[in-house]
Scaffold this motif. Structure first.
Motif, PDB file in Angstrom:
ATOM      1  N   ASP A  52       4.911 -14.298 -10.493  1.00  0.00           N
ATOM      2  CA  ASP A  52       5.684 -14.258  -9.252  1.00  0.00           C
ATOM      3  C   ASP A  52       5.583 -12.918  -8.534  1.00  0.00           C
ATOM      4  OD1 ASP A  52       6.587 -16.722 -10.002  1.00  0.00           O
ATOM      5  OD2 ASP A  52       8.629 -16.082 -10.464  1.00  0.00           O
ATOM      6  N   GLY A  53       5.826 -12.960  -7.224  1.00  0.00           N
ATOM      7  CA  GLY A  53       6.022 -11.751  -6.433  1.00  0.00           C
ATOM      8  C   GLY A  53       4.751 -10.996  -6.104  1.00  0.00           C
ATOM      9  N   ASN A  54       4.866 -10.117  -5.117  1.00  0.00           N
ATOM     10  CA  ASN A  54       3.748  -9.259  -4.733  1.00  0.00           C
ATOM     11  C   ASN A  54       4.266  -8.051  -3.962  1.00  0.00           C
ATOM     12  OD1 ASN A  54       3.885 -11.041  -2.122  1.00  0.00           O
ATOM     13  ND2 ASN A  54       3.112 -12.399  -3.728  1.00  0.00           N
ATOM     14  N   VAL A  55       3.511  -6.962  -4.053  1.00  0.00           N
ATOM     15  CA  VAL A  55       3.877  -5.701  -3.406  1.00  0.00           C
ATOM     16  C   VAL A  55       2.637  -5.154  -2.717  1.00  0.00           C
ATOM     17  CG1 VAL A  55       4.796  -3.362  -3.741  1.00  0.00           C
ATOM     18  CG2 VAL A  55       5.564  -5.232  -5.228  1.00  0.00           C
ATOM     19  N   SER A  56       2.817  -4.565  -1.544  1.00  0.00           N
ATOM     20  CA  SER A  56       1.694  -3.938  -0.845  1.00  0.00           C
ATOM     21  C   SER A  56       2.166  -2.673  -0.144  1.00  0.00           C
ATOM     22  CB  SER A  56       1.072  -4.904   0.178  1.00  0.00           C
ATOM     23  OG  SER A  56       1.977  -5.147   1.246  1.00  0.00           O
ATOM     24  N   ASP A  81      -5.427   5.527   6.331  1.00  0.00           N
ATOM     25  CA  ASP A  81      -6.697   5.163   6.961  1.00  0.00           C
ATOM     26  C   ASP A  81      -6.715   3.736   7.509  1.00  0.00           C
ATOM     27  OD1 ASP A  81      -6.810   3.662   4.669  1.00  0.00           O
ATOM     28  OD2 ASP A  81      -8.696   4.494   3.931  1.00  0.00           O
ATOM     29  N   GLY A  82      -5.554   3.054   7.450  1.00  0.00           N
ATOM     30  CA  GLY A  82      -5.478   1.702   7.983  1.00  0.00           C
ATOM     31  C   GLY A  82      -5.828   0.615   6.984  1.00  0.00           C
ATOM     32  N   THR A  83      -6.135   0.983   5.754  1.00  0.00           N
ATOM     33  CA  THR A  83      -6.360  -0.007   4.708  1.00  0.00           C
ATOM     34  C   THR A  83      -5.059  -0.199   3.938  1.00  0.00           C
ATOM     35  OG1 THR A  83      -7.113   1.631   3.073  1.00  0.00           O
ATOM     36  CG2 THR A  83      -8.788   0.646   4.527  1.00  0.00           C
ATOM     37  N   PHE A  84      -5.093  -1.108   2.968  1.00  0.00           N
ATOM     38  CA  PHE A  84      -3.866  -1.464   2.261  1.00  0.00           C
ATOM     39  C   PHE A  84      -4.113  -1.574   0.762  1.00  0.00           C
ATOM     40  CE2 PHE A  84      -3.974  -3.229   6.489  1.00  0.00           C
ATOM     41  CZ  PHE A  84      -2.731  -2.880   7.020  1.00  0.00           C
ATOM     42  N   ILE A 138      -5.484  -3.471  -5.745  1.00  0.00           N
ATOM     43  CA  ILE A 138      -6.648  -3.829  -4.927  1.00  0.00           C
ATOM     44  C   ILE A 138      -6.513  -3.205  -3.546  1.00  0.00           C
ATOM     45  CG2 ILE A 138      -7.848  -5.783  -3.862  1.00  0.00           C
ATOM     46  CD1 ILE A 138      -6.760  -7.437  -6.285  1.00  0.00           C
ATOM     47  N   ARG A 139      -7.623  -2.719  -3.027  1.00  0.00           N
ATOM     48  CA  ARG A 139      -7.625  -2.145  -1.680  1.00  0.00           C
ATOM     49  C   ARG A 139      -8.287  -3.138  -0.735  1.00  0.00           C
ATOM     50  NH1 ARG A 139      -8.979   4.204  -0.727  1.00  0.00           N
ATOM     51  NH2 ARG A 139      -8.164   4.414   1.400  1.00  0.00           N
ATOM     52  N   ARG A 180       4.604  -4.833  13.035  1.00  0.00           N
ATOM     53  CA  ARG A 180       5.525  -3.706  12.947  1.00  0.00           C
ATOM     54  C   ARG A 180       4.783  -2.430  12.549  1.00  0.00           C
ATOM     55  NH1 ARG A 180      10.880  -5.071  11.256  1.00  0.00           N
ATOM     56  NH2 ARG A 180      11.109  -2.849  10.838  1.00  0.00           N
ATOM     57  N   ASP A 181       4.584  -1.531  13.510  1.00  0.00           N
ATOM     58  CA  ASP A 181       3.908  -0.265  13.217  1.00  0.00           C
ATOM     59  C   ASP A 181       4.703   0.618  12.267  1.00  0.00           C
ATOM     60  OD1 ASP A 181       1.835  -0.969  14.881  1.00  0.00           O
ATOM     61  OD2 ASP A 181       2.592   0.152  16.610  1.00  0.00           O
ATOM     62  N   ASP A 182       6.013   0.393  12.196  1.00  0.00           N
ATOM     63  CA  ASP A 182       6.870   1.224  11.352  1.00  0.00           C
ATOM     64  C   ASP A 182       6.911   0.741   9.908  1.00  0.00           C
ATOM     65  OD1 ASP A 182       8.244  -1.097  12.299  1.00  0.00           O
ATOM     66  OD2 ASP A 182      10.151  -0.198  11.707  1.00  0.00           O
ATOM     67  N   VAL A 183       6.304  -0.389   9.615  1.00  0.00           N
ATOM     68  CA  VAL A 183       6.310  -0.928   8.253  1.00  0.00           C
ATOM     69  C   VAL A 183       5.119  -0.389   7.471  1.00  0.00           C
ATOM     70  CG1 VAL A 183       5.996  -3.033   6.878  1.00  0.00           C
ATOM     71  CG2 VAL A 183       7.590  -3.019   8.804  1.00  0.00           C
ATOM     72  N   TRP A 184       5.414   0.237   6.340  1.00  0.00           N
ATOM     73  CA  TRP A 184       4.366   0.801   5.473  1.00  0.00           C
ATOM     74  C   TRP A 184       4.398   0.214   4.065  1.00  0.00           C
ATOM     75  CZ3 TRP A 184       0.575   4.531   6.734  1.00  0.00           C
ATOM     76  CH2 TRP A 184       0.559   4.887   8.085  1.00  0.00           C
ATOM     77  N   SER A 185       5.322  -0.694   3.829  1.00  0.00           N
ATOM     78  CA  SER A 185       5.333  -1.396   2.543  1.00  0.00           C
ATOM     79  C   SER A 185       6.044  -2.730   2.696  1.00  0.00           C
ATOM     80  CB  SER A 185       6.042  -0.572   1.468  1.00  0.00           C
ATOM     81  OG  SER A 185       6.015  -1.255   0.218  1.00  0.00           O
ATOM     82  N   VAL A 186       5.570  -3.727   1.952  1.00  0.00           N
ATOM     83  CA  VAL A 186       6.151  -5.068   1.969  1.00  0.00           C
ATOM     84  C   VAL A 186       6.339  -5.522   0.524  1.00  0.00           C
ATOM     85  CG1 VAL A 186       5.859  -7.470   2.684  1.00  0.00           C
ATOM     86  CG2 VAL A 186       5.002  -5.617   4.153  1.00  0.00           C
ATOM     87  N   ILE A 187       7.509  -6.082   0.239  1.00  0.00           N
ATOM     88  CA  ILE A 187       7.803  -6.590  -1.099  1.00  0.00           C
ATOM     89  C   ILE A 187       8.290  -8.028  -0.997  1.00  0.00           C
ATOM     90  CG2 ILE A 187       9.315  -6.400  -3.114  1.00  0.00           C
ATOM     91  CD1 ILE A 187       9.349  -3.393  -2.707  1.00  0.00           C
ATOM     92  N   HIS A 188       7.711  -8.887  -1.809  1.00  0.00           N
ATOM     93  CA  HIS A 188       8.171 -10.273  -1.922  1.00  0.00           C
ATOM     94  C   HIS A 188       8.542 -10.532  -3.375  1.00  0.00           C
ATOM     95  CE1 HIS A 188       8.460 -14.552  -2.044  1.00  0.00           C
ATOM     96  NE2 HIS A 188       7.329 -14.701  -2.696  1.00  0.00           N
ATOM     97  N   ALA A 189       9.740 -11.092  -3.582  1.00  0.00           N
ATOM     98  CA  ALA A 189      10.201 -11.376  -4.938  1.00  0.00           C
ATOM     99  C   ALA A 189      11.115 -12.589  -4.920  1.00  0.00           C
ATOM    100  CB  ALA A 189      10.928 -10.159  -5.518  1.00  0.00           C
TER     101      ALA A 189
END
Length: 235
Positions: free
Chosen positions: A27-31, A36-39, A57-58, A88-97
Motif C-alpha cells: 500500500d501507499g506511495n511517496v514522491s 532539476d524538475g525530476t522526481f 526511482i527517479r 501546484r508549483d508550491d507542492v514538492w512532496s506528495v503522500i498517499h496512504a
C-alpha cells in the motif's frame, strides 16, 4: 536540500507510515520534486518497511524512468502525484496512504468538512471527499484535480487519503494530523456528537496561519452554512 537528504526523508516517512499502520503490504506511495524538475518516487510492489534510498526511482514529469535499480518501477499511482505537481508549483512532496481513521471516512463516503479541532482548523481546514476513481488510471488524478486549488489534504472515495506539502516532512505532518483528527472525531461521535467551533473563533484560527508560518492552501470557512449553535457534526 540535497538529494541524499530527500531520499532519507522519504525512507523515514515510509517506515513511519508502516509502523503507524497506515499502509500494509504494498500500500501507499511517496514522491518528492527535485530542483532539476525530476522526481523521486517509491517503487511499486514493495512494503514501505523495506524502502531504502537505493530503491527509490527517479522519473521525469511524464513518468518516464530515468534511474532505477534493476527490476524496479514506480507505482502506477504516480499519475496522481504528477497531477499534483503539474497543478501546484508550491507542492514538492506528495503522500498517499490508507490511515484507518481517515480512510474510514472515505469508505463511509463522508468528507471531513468540519471545524471541531483547533489545530486542524488552522492548519488543514475542511477535508473534501473526492469522487471515486479506478486506481492506476487517469480517473484518480482527474478526480482530485478540482480540489487541488484549495486543499492540501483530501480523502479518496473508497480508497484512502492524499496529502501534499512544500517538502516531504510537511506532507507527512499533514497526513499525521488528518489521521489523529479523524480518530478524535470518530470517538466524539461515539460519545454523543462532534461540535464545531464558533464561526468567529474559526476565523481567528484561520487568521493565525500567517503568524505560525503555515504554508499551503486553506479552503477558508465557506463549505456549508453555519449549523445552529450546539448542533453536532455527525457527517
Amino acid at each position: 536540500m540535497d538529494i541524499q537528504t530527500i531520499k532519507e526523508q522519504i525512507c523515514d516517512v515510509c517506515h513511519k507510515m508502516w509502523q503507524l499502520g497506515w499502509v500494509a503490504a504494498n500500500d501507499g506511495n511517496v514522491s518528492a520534486r527535485l530542483e532539476d524538475g525530476t522526481f523521486l518516487a517509491t517503487p511499486t510492489g514493495m512494503s514501505k518497511s523495506f524502502i531504502t534510498p537505493e530503491k527509490l526511482i527517479r522519473i521525469d514529469a511524464k513518468g518516464n524512468v530515468l534511474e532505477a535499480a534493476e527490476g524496479l518501477r514506480p507505482s502506477s499511482e504516480i499519475k496522481m502525484h504528477l497531477r499534483c505537481y503539474e497543478k501546484r508549483d508550491d507542492v514538492w512532496s506528495v503522500i498517499h496512504a490508507h490511515p484507518p481513521g481517515a480512510t474510514g471516512f472515505a469508505v463511509a463516503h463522508r468528507s471531513m468538512d468540519m471545524y471541531n479541532m483547533i489545530e486542524d482548523v488552522a492548519v488543514i481546514g475542511s477535508v473534501p471527499l473526492t469522487p471515486y476513481g479506478t486506481p492506476s488510471t487517469v480517473e484518480v488524478p482527474n478526480a482530485i484535480e478540482p480540489y487541488l486549488e484549495e486543499h492540501d489534504v483530501m480523502l479518496l472515495e473508497n480508497h484512502g487519503a492524499l496529502a501534499v506539502g512544500s517538502d516531504v516532512v510537511t506532507a507527512f505532518y499533514r497526513m499525521e494530523s488528518l489521521e489523529l483528527w479523524a480518530k478524535i472525531t470518530i470517538n466524539a461521535i461515539i460519545l454523543g456528537g462532534s461540535y464545531d467551533i464558533s464561526r468567529e473563533n474559526i476565523q481567528k484560527l484561520i487568521d493565525l496561519r500567517g503568524y505560525y508560518r503555515v504554508t499551503g492552501r486553506h479552503p477558508g470557512y465557506k463549505k456549508y452554512p453555519r449549523r445552529e449553535e450546539g448542533a453536532p457534526t455527525d457527517t
